[in-house]
Design an enzyme around this catalytic site. Sequence first.
Site, PDB file in Angstrom:
ATOM      1  N   SER A 159     -42.578 -10.293-113.988  1.00 54.13           N
ATOM      2  CA  SER A 159     -42.319 -11.236-115.082  1.00 54.13           C
ATOM      3  C   SER A 159     -42.220 -10.503-116.418  1.00 54.13           C
ATOM      4  CB  SER A 159     -43.429 -12.292-115.143  1.00 54.13           C
ATOM      5  OG  SER A 159     -44.694 -11.674-115.180  1.00 54.13           O
ATOM      6  N   THR A 196     -24.618 -52.433-134.718  1.00 50.96           N
ATOM      7  CA  THR A 196     -25.178 -52.598-133.378  1.00 50.96           C
ATOM      8  C   THR A 196     -23.963 -52.553-132.463  1.00 50.96           C
ATOM      9  OG1 THR A 196     -25.003 -55.005-133.352  1.00 50.96           O
ATOM     10  CG2 THR A 196     -27.053 -54.101-134.215  1.00 50.96           C
ATOM     11  N   HIS A 197     -24.136 -51.990-131.270  1.00 49.87           N
ATOM     12  CA  HIS A 197     -22.995 -51.778-130.342  1.00 49.87           C
ATOM     13  C   HIS A 197     -21.901 -50.932-131.006  1.00 49.87           C
ATOM     14  CE1 HIS A 197     -24.637 -55.243-127.970  1.00 49.87           C
ATOM     15  NE2 HIS A 197     -24.949 -55.651-129.179  1.00 49.87           N
ATOM     16  N   GLU A 242     -22.985 -30.647-132.856  1.00 47.94           N
ATOM     17  CA  GLU A 242     -22.459 -30.738-131.485  1.00 47.94           C
ATOM     18  C   GLU A 242     -23.292 -29.911-130.520  1.00 47.94           C
ATOM     19  OE1 GLU A 242     -17.859 -30.709-131.167  1.00 47.94           O
ATOM     20  OE2 GLU A 242     -18.340 -29.679-133.040  1.00 47.94           O
ATOM     21  N   ASN A 261     -15.085 -27.965-138.167  1.00 48.68           N
ATOM     22  CA  ASN A 261     -15.782 -28.590-137.041  1.00 48.68           C
ATOM     23  C   ASN A 261     -17.294 -28.649-137.240  1.00 48.68           C
ATOM     24  OD1 ASN A 261     -13.362 -28.950-135.620  1.00 48.68           O
ATOM     25  ND2 ASN A 261     -13.486 -26.891-134.737  1.00 48.68           N
ATOM     26  N   LYS A 314      -8.774 -27.417-139.477  1.00 44.16           N
ATOM     27  CA  LYS A 314     -10.012 -27.922-138.863  1.00 44.16           C
ATOM     28  C   LYS A 314     -11.279 -27.417-139.543  1.00 44.16           C
ATOM     29  CE  LYS A 314     -10.540 -30.087-135.593  1.00 44.16           C
ATOM     30  NZ  LYS A 314     -10.412 -29.808-134.159  1.00 44.16           N
ATOM     31  N   TYR A 327     -54.508 -21.014-108.600  1.00 42.34           N
ATOM     32  CA  TYR A 327     -53.300 -20.323-109.029  1.00 42.34           C
ATOM     33  C   TYR A 327     -52.367 -20.080-107.843  1.00 42.34           C
ATOM     34  CZ  TYR A 327     -50.047 -16.893-110.876  1.00 42.34           C
ATOM     35  OH  TYR A 327     -48.899 -16.241-111.247  1.00 42.34           O
ATOM     36  N   ASN A 371     -55.370 -14.483-113.707  1.00 44.24           N
ATOM     37  CA  ASN A 371     -55.157 -15.934-113.676  1.00 44.24           C
ATOM     38  C   ASN A 371     -55.721 -16.628-114.918  1.00 44.24           C
ATOM     39  OD1 ASN A 371     -54.047 -15.325-111.253  1.00 44.24           O
ATOM     40  ND2 ASN A 371     -55.663 -16.254-109.996  1.00 44.24           N
ATOM     41  N   SER A 411     -11.265 -23.577-136.636  1.00 44.80           N
ATOM     42  CA  SER A 411     -10.559 -23.482-135.361  1.00 44.80           C
ATOM     43  C   SER A 411      -9.690 -22.231-135.380  1.00 44.80           C
ATOM     44  CB  SER A 411      -9.685 -24.720-135.167  1.00 44.80           C
ATOM     45  OG  SER A 411      -8.604 -24.438-134.296  1.00 44.80           O
TER      46      SER A 411
END
Length: 467
Positions: free
Chosen positions: A23, A155-156, A290, A285, A283, A317, A110, A277
């Site tokens: 690890s 709403t919606h 995002e 962006n 553009k 463990y 451990n 872009s």
Amino acid sequence: MGKLWGGRFTKQTNHLVDEYTASIGFDQALAEEDIQGSLAHVTMLGKCGIVPQEDVETIKAGLQTVLDKIRRGEIEFSVADEDIHMNVEKNLIAEIGPVGGKLHTGRSRNDQVATDMHLYLRKRVVELAGMLHELQKSLIGQARDNLDTIIPGYTHLQRAQPILFAHHLMAYVSMFQRDIERLMDSYKRINVLPLGAGALAGTTFPIDRHFVAEQLQFDRVYENSLDAVSDRDFIVEFLSHASIIMMHLSRLSEELVLWSSTEFNFIELDDAFCTGSSIMPQKKNPDVPELVRGKTGRVYGNLMGLLTVLKSLPLAYNKDMQEDKEGMFDTVATLEGALQLFAPMIATMKVNKSRMREAVNQDFSNATDIADFLVGKGLPFRQAHEVIGKTVLYCIQQGKYLLDLTMEEFQQFSPLFDDTIYEVLRPETVVNARNVYGGTATDQVAEAIKRGEVLLSMTEQWLAEHV
Ligand code: ARG
């Protein structure tokens, strides 16, 4: 020197096994915490007379040297030494000789790794609360500047009722406040010391766990040695709080993306927070929101990943638990990356007040208020709803908005209408009519901002107490 646990073995480990089980590639991020824990442990061994004081001093100096070397990037970690714990110990012994081997007395990897994780997450939780707090400051700043800015509330994703833009922003302040409070609460369960649990059952040495806890500023020690080494709830909890934070950020992200489209044109993100872009020269962006929206997926994935790793794991463990780390590191990096950008991005975004106003003037979001007006004149709400539904339909057919109607036109739908309706329908009137605690009226939002400022200073105080 061979493996630290090589005594029982007659063969070398297959190098693929070394690579598969190691690890060190990722847990080297715990180097500081590992040495911090070791320093406290060995100090305790000296105090309890388990290791002679002069050896303790040698080990402490050696650990400090190893730490300095790690910080300077002078130590090459080795996969054959598996993880950060054995890499540090190996380097310690190389530094000070066999006496370094006394460090691991009364301890197991451990309880050691669990301690490292508690120390690590304790720091990160405070950092993240601080970053959420910075984001709240940006949101409150924008709210203050937009106490007179009206937008359509949705709403919606359909225009519903006009609201203050400040009110909309303050909703996020409330959401991030819950996130901060969740982190603060989780701190109590993170700030518990596992060390002293040994491999699983405790240790034969007369150690003093509370002394170690005190040195490392843990509030408590784990009650049960098996639980101490096998508990990863605090990481699951963190990943779940992190998931909620990302969910909140992704909702804000989505709104920023929508609002900065030409179709909405409500806001403009600062150039410094946007990208271009490679083909379309015009553009600009909103890549940051995002990507935050997109990265929400990996944080949810990390939560599901760890829950699944832990499912049905017998006590205590198991090597499976080594899988707790990468998802946690990745989540911390993902959250910190997002929050670091969000606070200045919100602070610098330009709000297109006139465009917002135009949007409000060109909708029917004052329709509820005209229904309420008729209710005020004694008409049952259900009938008022029907009358206004017809009035709106008429407007749509005529290409008009409610404020464009003449008194004669209003009267066709109900004799209860009078001249005061034009005042009732103004967006300012509509907004300020919602003068209820937590509502969008200017006075209420001004109060909400004041309450937000109180929350900011409460968090500041907590942060100062938990450095
Ligand atoms: N690298 C290990 C982990 O992250 C440390 C604990 C190893 N313990 C053991 N008994 N093999 O979980």
